[in-house]
Write a protein that holds these residues in place. Structure first.
Motif, PDB file in Angstrom:
ATOM      1  N   MET A   1      -1.408   0.227  -1.863  1.00 47.40           N
ATOM      2  CA  MET A   1      -1.705   1.635  -2.118  1.00 47.40           C
ATOM      3  C   MET A   1      -0.440   2.487  -2.014  1.00 47.40           C
ATOM      4  O   MET A   1      -0.192   3.367  -2.848  1.00 47.40           O
ATOM      5  CB  MET A   1      -2.759   2.123  -1.127  1.00 47.40           C
ATOM      6  CG  MET A   1      -3.213   3.550  -1.378  1.00 47.40           C
ATOM      7  SD  MET A   1      -4.412   4.131  -0.178  1.00 47.40           S
ATOM      8  CE  MET A   1      -3.366   4.283   1.270  1.00 47.40           C
ATOM      9  N   VAL A   2       0.378   2.219  -0.977  1.00 51.15           N
ATOM     10  CA  VAL A   2       1.626   2.979  -0.804  1.00 51.15           C
ATOM     11  C   VAL A   2       2.572   2.737  -1.979  1.00 51.15           C
ATOM     12  O   VAL A   2       3.208   3.667  -2.484  1.00 51.15           O
ATOM     13  CB  VAL A   2       2.292   2.604   0.529  1.00 51.15           C
ATOM     14  CG1 VAL A   2       3.692   3.197   0.615  1.00 51.15           C
ATOM     15  CG2 VAL A   2       1.439   3.065   1.703  1.00 51.15           C
ATOM     16  N   PHE A   3       2.647   1.491  -2.451  1.00 50.21           N
ATOM     17  CA  PHE A   3       3.529   1.161  -3.572  1.00 50.21           C
ATOM     18  C   PHE A   3       3.100   1.894  -4.836  1.00 50.21           C
ATOM     19  O   PHE A   3       3.923   2.493  -5.547  1.00 50.21           O
ATOM     20  CB  PHE A   3       3.524  -0.350  -3.806  1.00 50.21           C
ATOM     21  CG  PHE A   3       4.269  -0.777  -5.034  1.00 50.21           C
ATOM     22  CD1 PHE A   3       5.658  -0.826  -5.043  1.00 50.21           C
ATOM     23  CD2 PHE A   3       3.577  -1.119  -6.191  1.00 50.21           C
ATOM     24  CE1 PHE A   3       6.349  -1.210  -6.188  1.00 50.21           C
ATOM     25  CE2 PHE A   3       4.257  -1.506  -7.339  1.00 50.21           C
ATOM     26  CZ  PHE A   3       5.648  -1.552  -7.336  1.00 50.21           C
TER      27      PHE A   3
ATOM     28  N   CYS B   1       5.413   4.746  -6.626  1.00 53.49           N
ATOM     29  CA  CYS B   1       6.101   4.399  -7.871  1.00 53.49           C
ATOM     30  C   CYS B   1       5.436   4.964  -9.124  1.00 53.49           C
ATOM     31  O   CYS B   1       6.050   4.954 -10.191  1.00 53.49           O
ATOM     32  CB  CYS B   1       6.205   2.878  -7.998  1.00 53.49           C
ATOM     33  SG  CYS B   1       7.146   2.109  -6.668  1.00 53.49           S
ATOM     34  N   PHE B   2       4.191   5.408  -9.028  1.00 55.16           N
ATOM     35  CA  PHE B   2       3.488   5.903 -10.203  1.00 55.16           C
ATOM     36  C   PHE B   2       2.907   7.278  -9.916  1.00 55.16           C
ATOM     37  O   PHE B   2       2.392   7.533  -8.823  1.00 55.16           O
ATOM     38  CB  PHE B   2       2.349   4.949 -10.605  1.00 55.16           C
ATOM     39  CG  PHE B   2       2.814   3.555 -10.927  1.00 55.16           C
ATOM     40  CD1 PHE B   2       3.298   3.243 -12.182  1.00 55.16           C
ATOM     41  CD2 PHE B   2       2.778   2.565  -9.950  1.00 55.16           C
ATOM     42  CE1 PHE B   2       3.725   1.961 -12.465  1.00 55.16           C
ATOM     43  CE2 PHE B   2       3.206   1.283 -10.226  1.00 55.16           C
ATOM     44  CZ  PHE B   2       3.690   0.980 -11.488  1.00 55.16           C
TER      45      PHE B   2
ATOM     46  N   GLU C   1      -7.758   2.750 -12.492  1.00 54.34           N
ATOM     47  CA  GLU C   1      -6.531   2.376 -11.770  1.00 54.34           C
ATOM     48  C   GLU C   1      -6.448   3.089 -10.424  1.00 54.34           C
ATOM     49  O   GLU C   1      -5.983   2.513  -9.431  1.00 54.34           O
ATOM     50  CB  GLU C   1      -5.307   2.711 -12.628  1.00 54.34           C
ATOM     51  CG  GLU C   1      -5.159   1.804 -13.837  1.00 54.34           C
ATOM     52  CD  GLU C   1      -4.055   2.267 -14.773  1.00 54.34           C
ATOM     53  OE1 GLU C   1      -3.505   1.422 -15.490  1.00 54.34           O
ATOM     54  OE2 GLU C   1      -3.752   3.490 -14.768  1.00 54.34           O
ATOM     55  N   ARG C   2      -6.927   4.348 -10.374  1.00 45.94           N
ATOM     56  CA  ARG C   2      -6.951   5.048  -9.090  1.00 45.94           C
ATOM     57  C   ARG C   2      -7.912   4.374  -8.121  1.00 45.94           C
ATOM     58  O   ARG C   2      -7.610   4.214  -6.937  1.00 45.94           O
ATOM     59  CB  ARG C   2      -7.367   6.510  -9.303  1.00 45.94           C
ATOM     60  CG  ARG C   2      -6.356   7.364 -10.042  1.00 45.94           C
ATOM     61  CD  ARG C   2      -6.695   8.846  -9.899  1.00 45.94           C
ATOM     62  NE  ARG C   2      -5.949   9.659 -10.859  1.00 45.94           N
ATOM     63  CZ  ARG C   2      -6.426  10.072 -12.010  1.00 45.94           C
ATOM     64  NH1 ARG C   2      -7.671   9.758 -12.362  1.00 45.94           N
ATOM     65  NH2 ARG C   2      -5.690  10.803 -12.824  1.00 45.94           N
ATOM     66  N   ASP C   3      -9.085   4.013  -8.623  1.00 45.11           N
ATOM     67  CA  ASP C   3     -10.066   3.344  -7.756  1.00 45.11           C
ATOM     68  C   ASP C   3      -9.522   2.012  -7.245  1.00 45.11           C
ATOM     69  O   ASP C   3      -9.727   1.657  -6.078  1.00 45.11           O
ATOM     70  CB  ASP C   3     -11.362   3.106  -8.529  1.00 45.11           C
ATOM     71  CG  ASP C   3     -12.079   4.408  -8.851  1.00 45.11           C
ATOM     72  OD1 ASP C   3     -11.793   5.434  -8.183  1.00 45.11           O
ATOM     73  OD2 ASP C   3     -12.905   4.418  -9.776  1.00 45.11           O
ATOM     74  N   GLU C   4      -8.830   1.278  -8.105  1.00 45.98           N
ATOM     75  CA  GLU C   4      -8.283  -0.005  -7.692  1.00 45.98           C
ATOM     76  C   GLU C   4      -7.143   0.170  -6.695  1.00 45.98           C
ATOM     77  O   GLU C   4      -6.939  -0.682  -5.821  1.00 45.98           O
ATOM     78  CB  GLU C   4      -7.789  -0.780  -8.919  1.00 45.98           C
ATOM     79  CG  GLU C   4      -7.271  -2.178  -8.628  1.00 45.98           C
ATOM     80  CD  GLU C   4      -8.313  -3.098  -8.032  1.00 45.98           C
ATOM     81  OE1 GLU C   4      -7.915  -4.072  -7.364  1.00 45.98           O
ATOM     82  OE2 GLU C   4      -9.518  -2.846  -8.211  1.00 45.98           O
TER      83      GLU C   4
END
Length: 277
Positions: free
Chosen positions: A128-130, A134-135, A144-147
């Motif tokens: 989650m931090v990565f 980075c994005f 993608e947010r949920d994942e």
């Protein structure tokens, strides 16, 4: 290292380095067993793969416990045994309690490091931090947010990892409680922390992607009773080492009764439970 800081560094390394190495091996082995079950044995069901890992992992840890206690006691008392070979049982009986400190340190390390790691879930946290670092959030889709925030891969309860680690502690308590009862409060503290943490994780965090049909619980109970048999055999053997032959004779039926009860539990609960729809 032996003389550094008055010998404190050597004492720290000798006390904690073996525990850290054992914990590292324990972390790596399930991945090896997972690959064996999936690619070599070609198991298809996720629950079947986890049961295979539980079986291999548990018996490795069981063998490790007895190899550690036997090898540690023999090496520590090797000189005395060579000088007085006829007193080997008495010598081992005196040296066995010294091994308990290693396993007490091991369980305390699991309390102070293993349980917080389970609660923090470093894999999901790092992912989650990565992603957030980075994005940009506005360029991510909702999926993608949920994942990123609720990754399904890290929300699984991996039975092949969790069950053997809990069984390891209870087997250590069964085996060494007769040699040095100080291990029992340490084990109780571990299970108190494990109960609080796993209750939170199972009710709130974990989101299983498959159902095992309750087949893991009888396996865990069966291996708990195997650990109890090992503890009873250790108690009988330790009594013989301490010249308690009559006490060992009185306790001899205990393992036989436990093995018989394993068959009774299987007949009354496990087999009928497999037929429940």
């Amino acid at each position: 290292i032996a003389t550094l800081n008055g010998g404190d560094v050597a004492a720290f390394v000798n006390g904690y380095l073996p525990v850290v190495l054992l914990l590292t091996i324990i972390l790596i082995l399930p991945h090896i067993f997972y690959g064996v079950a999936l690619h070599y044995e070609d198991r298809k069901e996720a629950s079947d793969v986890q049961k295979s890992i539980i079986g291999r992992y548990f018996y490795y840890q069981l063998a490790n416990i007895f190899i550690t206690v036997t090898a540690g006691s023999i090496l520590e008392s090797l000189g005395e045994i060579l000088e007085h070979p006829s007193n080997i049982l008495a010598i081992l009986g005196k040296s066995l309690p010294n091994v308990v400190g290693y396993f007490a340190t091991f369980i305390m390390t699991k309390i102070l490091a293993g349980l917080p790691t389970t609660l923090l879930r470093f894999g999901a946290l790092a992912r989650m931090v990565f992603i957030k670092t980075c994005f940009r959030d506005k360029y991510l889709t909702q999926a993608e947010r949920d994942e990123a925030h609720y990754p399904r891969r890290y929300a699984q309860l991996w039975y092949g990892w969790e069950y053997p680690n809990l069984l390891l502690v209870i087997v250590i308590c069964f085996v060494y409680s007769c040699i040095s009862p100080i291990i029992l409060p340490v084990g109780a503290a571990f299970f108190l922390g494990a109960w609080l943490i796993y209750k939170n994780q199972i009710l709130i965090v974990f989101n299983p992607s498959y159902e095992s049909g309750g087949t893991m619980f009888p396996m865990a109970c069966h291996r708990t009773l195997i650990g109890l048999v090992c503890g009873q055999l250790t108690l009988i053997g330790y009594s013989i080492m301490r010249a308690g032959f009559y006490q060992a004779l009185v306790m001899f039926p205990l393992p036989l009764i436990t093995v018989k009860m394993m068959d009774v539990f299987k007949t009354l609960y496990e087999i009928p439970g497999m037929c429940v729809s």
